[in-house]
Motif scaffolding. Structure first.
Motif, PDB file in Angstrom:
ATOM      1  N   UNK A  70       0.832  -1.206   0.000  1.00 49.54           N
ATOM      2  CA  UNK A  70       0.000   0.000   0.000  1.00 49.54           C
ATOM      3  C   UNK A  70       0.864   1.252   0.000  1.00 49.54           C
ATOM      4  N   UNK A  71       1.907   1.278   0.828  1.00 49.13           N
ATOM      5  CA  UNK A  71       2.787   2.451   0.860  1.00 49.13           C
ATOM      6  C   UNK A  71       3.386   2.712  -0.522  1.00 49.13           C
ATOM      7  N   UNK A  72       3.794   1.642  -1.176  1.00 51.86           N
ATOM      8  CA  UNK A  72       4.391   1.790  -2.507  1.00 51.86           C
ATOM      9  C   UNK A  72       3.357   2.273  -3.513  1.00 51.86           C
ATOM     10  N   UNK A  73       2.147   1.743  -3.428  1.00 49.68           N
ATOM     11  CA  UNK A  73       1.112   2.096  -4.399  1.00 49.68           C
ATOM     12  C   UNK A  73       0.628   3.528  -4.225  1.00 49.68           C
ATOM     13  N   UNK A  74       0.474   3.971  -2.982  1.00 54.55           N
ATOM     14  CA  UNK A  74      -0.061   5.319  -2.787  1.00 54.55           C
ATOM     15  C   UNK A  74       0.997   6.390  -2.985  1.00 54.55           C
ATOM     16  N   UNK A  75       2.272   6.018  -2.863  1.00 54.35           N
ATOM     17  CA  UNK A  75       3.342   6.904  -3.282  1.00 54.35           C
ATOM     18  C   UNK A  75       3.721   8.012  -2.329  1.00 54.35           C
ATOM     19  N   UNK A  76       3.393   7.885  -1.056  1.00 54.45           N
ATOM     20  CA  UNK A  76       3.841   8.883  -0.088  1.00 54.45           C
ATOM     21  C   UNK A  76       4.168   8.199   1.230  1.00 54.45           C
ATOM     22  N   UNK A  77       4.993   8.866   2.012  1.00 61.31           N
ATOM     23  CA  UNK A  77       5.523   8.268   3.228  1.00 61.31           C
ATOM     24  C   UNK A  77       4.499   8.333   4.357  1.00 61.31           C
ATOM     25  N   UNK A  78       4.858   7.747   5.499  1.00 62.14           N
ATOM     26  CA  UNK A  78       3.893   7.611   6.585  1.00 62.14           C
ATOM     27  C   UNK A  78       4.132   8.609   7.711  1.00 62.14           C
ATOM     28  N   UNK A  79       4.932   9.649   7.467  1.00 58.35           N
ATOM     29  CA  UNK A  79       5.158  10.634   8.523  1.00 58.35           C
ATOM     30  C   UNK A  79       3.909  11.492   8.709  1.00 58.35           C
ATOM     31  N   UNK A  80       3.825  12.147   9.857  1.00 60.78           N
ATOM     32  CA  UNK A  80       2.622  12.894  10.221  1.00 60.78           C
ATOM     33  C   UNK A  80       2.325  14.022   9.238  1.00 60.78           C
ATOM     34  N   UNK A  81       3.363  14.723   8.781  1.00 62.70           N
ATOM     35  CA  UNK A  81       3.150  15.843   7.866  1.00 62.70           C
ATOM     36  C   UNK A  81       2.558  15.364   6.539  1.00 62.70           C
ATOM     37  N   UNK A 244      -4.135   5.266   8.391  1.00 60.38           N
ATOM     38  CA  UNK A 244      -4.893   6.515   8.464  1.00 60.38           C
ATOM     39  C   UNK A 244      -4.465   7.435   9.606  1.00 60.38           C
ATOM     40  N   UNK A 245      -3.553   6.975  10.452  1.00 56.55           N
ATOM     41  CA  UNK A 245      -3.112   7.807  11.566  1.00 56.55           C
ATOM     42  C   UNK A 245      -4.073   7.836  12.728  1.00 56.55           C
ATOM     43  N   UNK A 246      -5.060   6.938  12.735  1.00 56.43           N
ATOM     44  CA  UNK A 246      -6.052   6.912  13.803  1.00 56.43           C
ATOM     45  C   UNK A 246      -5.520   6.163  15.020  1.00 56.43           C
ATOM     46  N   UNK A 247      -5.846   6.657  16.179  1.00 53.05           N
ATOM     47  CA  UNK A 247      -5.513   5.967  17.425  1.00 53.05           C
ATOM     48  C   UNK A 247      -6.817   5.660  18.146  1.00 53.05           C
ATOM     49  N   UNK A 248      -6.978   4.436  18.573  1.00 56.95           N
ATOM     50  CA  UNK A 248      -8.235   4.035  19.193  1.00 56.95           C
ATOM     51  C   UNK A 248      -9.298   3.797  18.138  1.00 56.95           C
ATOM     52  N   UNK A 249     -10.545   3.673  18.589  1.00 58.00           N
ATOM     53  CA  UNK A 249     -11.650   3.560  17.636  1.00 58.00           C
ATOM     54  C   UNK A 249     -12.910   4.161  18.244  1.00 58.00           C
ATOM     55  N   UNK A 250     -12.763   5.373  18.754  1.00 59.42           N
ATOM     56  CA  UNK A 250     -13.903   6.054  19.358  1.00 59.42           C
ATOM     57  C   UNK A 250     -13.870   7.527  18.989  1.00 59.42           C
ATOM     58  N   UNK A 251     -15.029   8.147  19.020  1.00 61.71           N
ATOM     59  CA  UNK A 251     -15.102   9.582  18.768  1.00 61.71           C
ATOM     60  C   UNK A 251     -15.899  10.234  19.891  1.00 61.71           C
ATOM     61  N   UNK A 252     -15.606  11.508  20.138  1.00 57.52           N
ATOM     62  CA  UNK A 252     -16.311  12.203  21.215  1.00 57.52           C
ATOM     63  C   UNK A 252     -16.230  13.702  20.996  1.00 57.52           C
ATOM     64  N   UNK A 253     -17.233  14.376  21.493  1.00 53.94           N
ATOM     65  CA  UNK A 253     -17.207  15.831  21.516  1.00 53.94           C
ATOM     66  C   UNK A 253     -16.180  16.286  22.546  1.00 53.94           C
ATOM     67  N   UNK A 254     -15.459  17.354  22.201  1.00 56.77           N
ATOM     68  CA  UNK A 254     -14.474  17.862  23.147  1.00 56.77           C
ATOM     69  C   UNK A 254     -15.017  19.017  23.968  1.00 56.77           C
ATOM     70  N   UNK A 255     -15.590  19.986  23.289  1.00 57.25           N
ATOM     71  CA  UNK A 255     -16.076  21.164  23.994  1.00 57.25           C
ATOM     72  C   UNK A 255     -16.953  21.966  23.045  1.00 57.25           C
ATOM     73  N   UNK A 256     -17.685  22.887  23.598  1.00 49.84           N
ATOM     74  CA  UNK A 256     -18.465  23.835  22.804  1.00 49.84           C
ATOM     75  C   UNK A 256     -18.109  25.232  23.267  1.00 49.84           C
ATOM     76  N   UNK A 257     -17.691  26.073  22.337  1.00 55.17           N
ATOM     77  CA  UNK A 257     -17.320  27.444  22.664  1.00 55.17           C
ATOM     78  C   UNK A 257     -18.526  28.335  22.414  1.00 55.17           C
ATOM     79  N   UNK A 258     -18.967  29.012  23.426  1.00 60.95           N
ATOM     80  CA  UNK A 258     -20.115  29.902  23.290  1.00 60.95           C
ATOM     81  C   UNK A 258     -19.640  31.335  23.134  1.00 60.95           C
ATOM     82  N   UNK A 259     -20.281  32.059  22.209  1.00 56.17           N
ATOM     83  CA  UNK A 259     -19.896  33.437  21.968  1.00 56.17           C
ATOM     84  C   UNK A 259     -20.396  34.380  23.039  1.00 56.17           C
TER      85      UNK A 259
END
Length: 259
Positions: A70-81, A244-259
């Motif tokens: 897959x790395x060879x086929x997609x043609x880009x490295x696995x670094x975060x950037x 995909x760079x994913x850690x874990x397998x869950x999602x959650x709301x972090x916060x809501x900023x009110x104006x």
């Protein structure tokens, strides 16, 4: 003379047998030492260095071989950037006419099947190099389909889900809330500030399941390194992170900023 020869042969065989037993015992002791600190079963929250030790050597060889392809086929490295640029590229493509003309904050009632297929294709081509689609064609299995509907198998507990026929259900009733800079979503370690970004990552998650289902059907069905935690075991965790760079397998709301 013959008696002496028989005695020598007998002694030689005894010594050889003793050597073999000693080697086997030493190997067993080394395996016991190596396994002494090894966790017995997968538990959610394990670190990578812990859960990879639960993947059998044969399965790990197959997974690593596929990752190299897959790395060879997609043609880009696995670094975060590079990974961040790849995700940004997916979102940019999705907003073009060819990519589905997606708005960043869509409403489920406005989404078409063509848009879903285009977004899934962009994620698959960018992160899997098209190898999953090629494997599905080679195996003559049903092609990937994405449907925005209520998943009949799991209508409430998750954003999306993959079925055995390669259909990815995007649970419509979970995509009505807004996701934005002031109300972001943490999707498996990635901070998503738009609904489109979260959907792209959700498709990436389901494509990991599709990779295992179509490349390694036996692992998908029976592997103790994959099926724990509703098929989010060590093999899933490793592929999800490395692809995909994913850690874990869950999602959650972090916060809501009110104006």
């Amino acid at each position: 003379m013959a008696g002496q020869l028989q005695l020598v042969v007998a002694c030689t065989l005894a010594a050889a047998s003793g050597l073999v037993l000693w080697i086997l015992e030493q190997g067993h002791e080394r395996r016991q030492e190596n396994n002494a600190g090894r966790p017995g079963r997968y538990e959610r929250g394990m670190r990578e260095r812990e859960y990879v030790r639960l993947i059998p050597d044969g399965e790990m060889l197959l997974v690593r071989s596929l990752l190299r392809r897959i790395y060879k086929s997609r043609g880009w490295t696995i670094d975060a950037a590079s990974r961040e640029r790849a995700w940004a590229g997916v979102l940019a493509t999705a907003q073009t006419q060819a990519g589905g003309s997606w708005p960043m904050d869509f409403q489920p009632c406005d989404v078409t099947s063509e848009q879903l297929q285009a977004l899934c294709l962009a994620v698959e081509q960018t992160f899997l190099g098209g190898l999953l689609s090629a494997q599905i064609r080679k195996s003559r299995r049903p092609r990937l389909q994405v449907e925005l509907a209520v998943d009949p198998r799991d209508p409430h507990s998750w954003l999306s889900g993959l079925h055995e026929d390669n259909t990815i259900y995007i649970n419509a009733n979970r995509w009505r809330e807004s996701i934005s800079d002031v109300s972001p979503l943490d999707f498996e370690g990635t901070l998503c500030s738009s609904k489109l970004e979260a959907l792209a990552h959700a498709l990436g998650h389901e494509l990991v399941h599709a990779v295992v289902l179509n490349f390694f059907p036996e692992m998908d069905a029976t592997s103790p390194a994959y099926i724990p935690d509703d098929k989010h075991g060590p093999i899933f965790m490793l592929l999800n992170k490395r692809l995909f760079g994913h850690t874990g397998h869950a999602c959650r709301r972090l916060f809501t900023v009110e104006g």
